[in-house]
Design a protein around this motif. Structure first.
Motif, PDB file in Angstrom:
ATOM      1  N   SER A 119       7.331  28.059 -13.408  1.00 36.87           N
ATOM      2  CA  SER A 119       7.204  29.522 -13.309  1.00 36.87           C
ATOM      3  C   SER A 119       6.027  30.223 -13.762  1.00 36.87           C
ATOM      4  CB  SER A 119       8.657  30.396 -14.001  1.00 36.87           C
ATOM      5  OG  SER A 119       8.406  30.270 -15.266  1.00 36.87           O
ATOM      6  N   THR A 120       5.632  31.415 -13.272  1.00 34.59           N
ATOM      7  CA  THR A 120       4.555  32.059 -13.847  1.00 34.59           C
ATOM      8  C   THR A 120       4.666  32.561 -15.323  1.00 34.59           C
ATOM      9  OG1 THR A 120       4.245  32.927 -11.605  1.00 34.59           O
ATOM     10  CG2 THR A 120       3.139  33.976 -13.425  1.00 34.59           C
ATOM     11  N   VAL A 179      -1.887  34.493  -9.163  1.00 31.81           N
ATOM     12  CA  VAL A 179      -2.350  35.564  -9.997  1.00 31.81           C
ATOM     13  C   VAL A 179      -1.761  35.768 -11.500  1.00 31.81           C
ATOM     14  CG1 VAL A 179      -2.738  37.897 -10.007  1.00 31.81           C
ATOM     15  CG2 VAL A 179      -3.134  36.909  -8.007  1.00 31.81           C
ATOM     16  N   THR A 180      -2.261  35.865 -12.404  1.00 36.28           N
ATOM     17  CA  THR A 180      -1.912  36.195 -13.712  1.00 36.28           C
ATOM     18  C   THR A 180      -2.756  37.467 -14.468  1.00 36.28           C
ATOM     19  OG1 THR A 180      -3.305  34.502 -14.819  1.00 36.28           O
ATOM     20  CG2 THR A 180      -0.949  33.855 -14.421  1.00 36.28           C
ATOM     21  N   GLU A 183      -8.484  39.889 -18.464  1.00 37.34           N
ATOM     22  CA  GLU A 183      -8.949  40.532 -19.394  1.00 37.34           C
ATOM     23  C   GLU A 183     -10.127  41.510 -18.995  1.00 37.34           C
ATOM     24  OE1 GLU A 183     -10.802  38.082 -22.585  1.00 37.34           O
ATOM     25  OE2 GLU A 183      -8.600  37.191 -23.082  1.00 37.34           O
ATOM     26  N   GLY A 184     -10.119  42.840 -19.327  1.00 46.07           N
ATOM     27  CA  GLY A 184     -10.756  43.795 -18.854  1.00 46.07           C
ATOM     28  C   GLY A 184     -10.807  44.383 -17.433  1.00 46.07           C
ATOM     29  N   ASP A 185     -12.113  44.126 -16.714  1.00 41.47           N
ATOM     30  CA  ASP A 185     -11.654  44.210 -15.191  1.00 41.47           C
ATOM     31  C   ASP A 185     -11.340  42.874 -14.338  1.00 41.47           C
ATOM     32  OD1 ASP A 185     -14.146  43.431 -15.616  1.00 41.47           O
ATOM     33  OD2 ASP A 185     -15.151  44.702 -14.326  1.00 41.47           O
ATOM     34  N   THR A 186     -10.917  42.043 -15.065  1.00 43.10           N
ATOM     35  CA  THR A 186     -10.792  40.873 -14.339  1.00 43.10           C
ATOM     36  C   THR A 186      -9.214  40.252 -14.183  1.00 43.10           C
ATOM     37  OG1 THR A 186     -10.909  39.278 -16.276  1.00 43.10           O
ATOM     38  CG2 THR A 186     -13.070  39.868 -15.255  1.00 43.10           C
ATOM     39  N   THR A 187      -9.069  39.485 -12.911  1.00 43.72           N
ATOM     40  CA  THR A 187      -7.929  39.139 -12.801  1.00 43.72           C
ATOM     41  C   THR A 187      -7.916  37.434 -13.056  1.00 43.72           C
ATOM     42  OG1 THR A 187      -7.341  40.783 -11.301  1.00 43.72           O
ATOM     43  CG2 THR A 187      -5.930  38.684 -11.025  1.00 43.72           C
ATOM     44  N   GLY A 188      -6.847  36.920 -13.628  1.00 39.16           N
ATOM     45  CA  GLY A 188      -6.806  35.604 -13.891  1.00 39.16           C
ATOM     46  C   GLY A 188      -6.144  34.823 -12.589  1.00 39.16           C
ATOM     47  N   LEU A 189      -6.914  33.539 -12.222  1.00 37.47           N
ATOM     48  CA  LEU A 189      -6.440  32.666 -11.208  1.00 37.47           C
ATOM     49  C   LEU A 189      -6.030  31.373 -12.014  1.00 37.47           C
ATOM     50  CD1 LEU A 189      -6.218  32.277  -8.039  1.00 37.47           C
ATOM     51  CD2 LEU A 189      -8.465  31.224  -8.326  1.00 37.47           C
ATOM     52  N   THR A 190      -4.716  31.316 -11.976  1.00 35.42           N
ATOM     53  CA  THR A 190      -4.176  30.196 -12.729  1.00 35.42           C
ATOM     54  C   THR A 190      -3.694  29.117 -12.000  1.00 35.42           C
ATOM     55  OG1 THR A 190      -3.651  31.987 -14.223  1.00 35.42           O
ATOM     56  CG2 THR A 190      -2.368  29.780 -14.592  1.00 35.42           C
ATOM     57  N   GLU A 214      -4.582  44.232  -7.305  1.00 36.01           N
ATOM     58  CA  GLU A 214      -4.531  44.070  -6.124  1.00 36.01           C
ATOM     59  C   GLU A 214      -3.404  43.306  -5.650  1.00 36.01           C
ATOM     60  OE1 GLU A 214      -8.126  44.055  -3.661  1.00 36.01           O
ATOM     61  OE2 GLU A 214      -9.412  45.293  -5.058  1.00 36.01           O
ATOM     62  N   TYR A 215      -3.155  42.588  -6.659  1.00 33.90           N
ATOM     63  CA  TYR A 215      -2.330  41.431  -6.246  1.00 33.90           C
ATOM     64  C   TYR A 215      -1.079  41.295  -7.364  1.00 33.90           C
ATOM     65  CZ  TYR A 215      -5.613  40.087  -2.639  1.00 33.90           C
ATOM     66  OH  TYR A 215      -6.449  39.987  -1.490  1.00 33.90           O
ATOM     67  N   ALA A 216       0.047  41.028  -6.876  1.00 30.87           N
ATOM     68  CA  ALA A 216       1.164  41.037  -7.911  1.00 30.87           C
ATOM     69  C   ALA A 216       1.109  39.698  -8.899  1.00 30.87           C
ATOM     70  CB  ALA A 216       2.574  41.019  -7.183  1.00 30.87           C
ATOM     71  N   THR A 217       1.382  39.724 -10.074  1.00 31.92           N
ATOM     72  CA  THR A 217       1.554  38.546 -10.811  1.00 31.92           C
ATOM     73  C   THR A 217       2.350  37.641 -10.390  1.00 31.92           C
ATOM     74  OG1 THR A 217       1.023  39.830 -12.879  1.00 31.92           O
ATOM     75  CG2 THR A 217       2.071  37.674 -13.029  1.00 31.92           C
ATOM     76  N   GLY A 218       1.785  36.223 -10.113  1.00 33.11           N
ATOM     77  CA  GLY A 218       2.618  35.161  -9.469  1.00 33.11           C
ATOM     78  C   GLY A 218       2.441  34.950  -8.071  1.00 33.11           C
TER      79      GLY A 218
END
Length: 254
Positions: A119-120, A179-180, A183-190, A214-218
């Motif tokens: 899971s996320t 998506v996770t 930090e700051g203005d970035t989004t994590g790609l995991t 813009e995209y939901a976590t997970g």
């Protein structure tokens, strides 16, 4: 007075029966390509081979008379049992029953619950537990790796260990992950990285700029873009296209 036949049936189920069910589940998952949700693809053949051997042993064991497993115990049981041996036997029985119930529950869960990727929430909870060092890290450090073959894990290692981040500036990437929070203005790609099996799975994350909130976590997405090095040496991905995708058949990297 215990029922010998019932005891023999229970003993065979707790041993051979559970092992056979696990072997069948393992083999079916291997044939359908879903065993990689639990172990590395390099070890699938070994797991399936072991399952086949177990099934052969199970078929052979059916030729044994019921209760043959306990013949050795019966040879010594005629001597009689004092209070100590009775207590020991009761404890052994309780241990076997407890273990059998737990093992049966695990097997039942494997049969009823569909195979699912980690899971996320687990990925986020494991973030930061260990240094980001994955496959290809030595090549990244030496600066000789072909970045066109990099996955999320390779880039995460490069971002974390690069001594000359400017050397990666301008590299083109196409990566798939979920998506996770970043930090700051970035989004994590995991992506979860597995060495042997899901027990040792660790998350690898790269920062993607310009898509915060813009995209939901997970949500699984495919990111196409360019690696950029900021003035302070921090690396990030500047996307040119981001699109939602379904979770891959094999959601892990190795």
């Amino acid at each position: 007075m215990r029922n010998p036949r019932l005891h023999a049936l229970a003993a065979r189920w707790l041993g051979l029966g559970l092992a056979t069910v696990v072997a069948v589940v393992t083999f079916v998952l291997g044939v359908t390509g879903r065993l990689t949700l639990y172990i590395s693809p390099d070890t699938v053949w070994f797991a399936c081979a072991a399952a086949v051997v177990m099934l052969v042993v199970a078929v052979w064991s059916c030729t044994l008379p019921l209760g043959a497993e306990g013949d050795h115990d019966h040879d010594h049981g005629a001597v009689g049992a004092d209070a100590g041996s009775l207590r020991r036997r009761m404890l052994q029985t309780a241990g076997v029953v407890t273990g059998g119930v737990l093992a049966s529950a695990v097997v039942l869960a494997a049969l009823v619950l569909p195979p699912a990727s980690l899971s996320t929430q687990l990925a986020m909870s494991r973030a930061g537990e260990s240094p980001v060092l994955f496959a290809g890290a030595d090549d990244v450090t030496l600066g000789v790796a072909d970045t066109t073959t990099f996955g999320v894990g390779d880039w995460a290692s490069a971002f974390a260990t690069a001594t000359r981040p400017e050397s990666y500036d301008g590299a083109s990437v196409t990566l798939t992950g979920f998506v996770t929070p970043g930090e700051g203005d970035t989004t994590g790609l995991t992506r979860m990285i597995i060495t042997h099996c899901v027990i040792d799975a660790q998350p690898a994350t790269v920062p993607v700029g310009g898509v915060a909130d813009e995209y939901a976590t997970g949500q699984w997405v495919e990111v196409t873009g360019t690696v950029r090095a900021d003035a302070d040496g921090t690396l990030r991905i500047e996307p040119t296209a981001v699109k939602k995708v379904a979770e891959p058949k094999d959601p892990y990297e190795y």
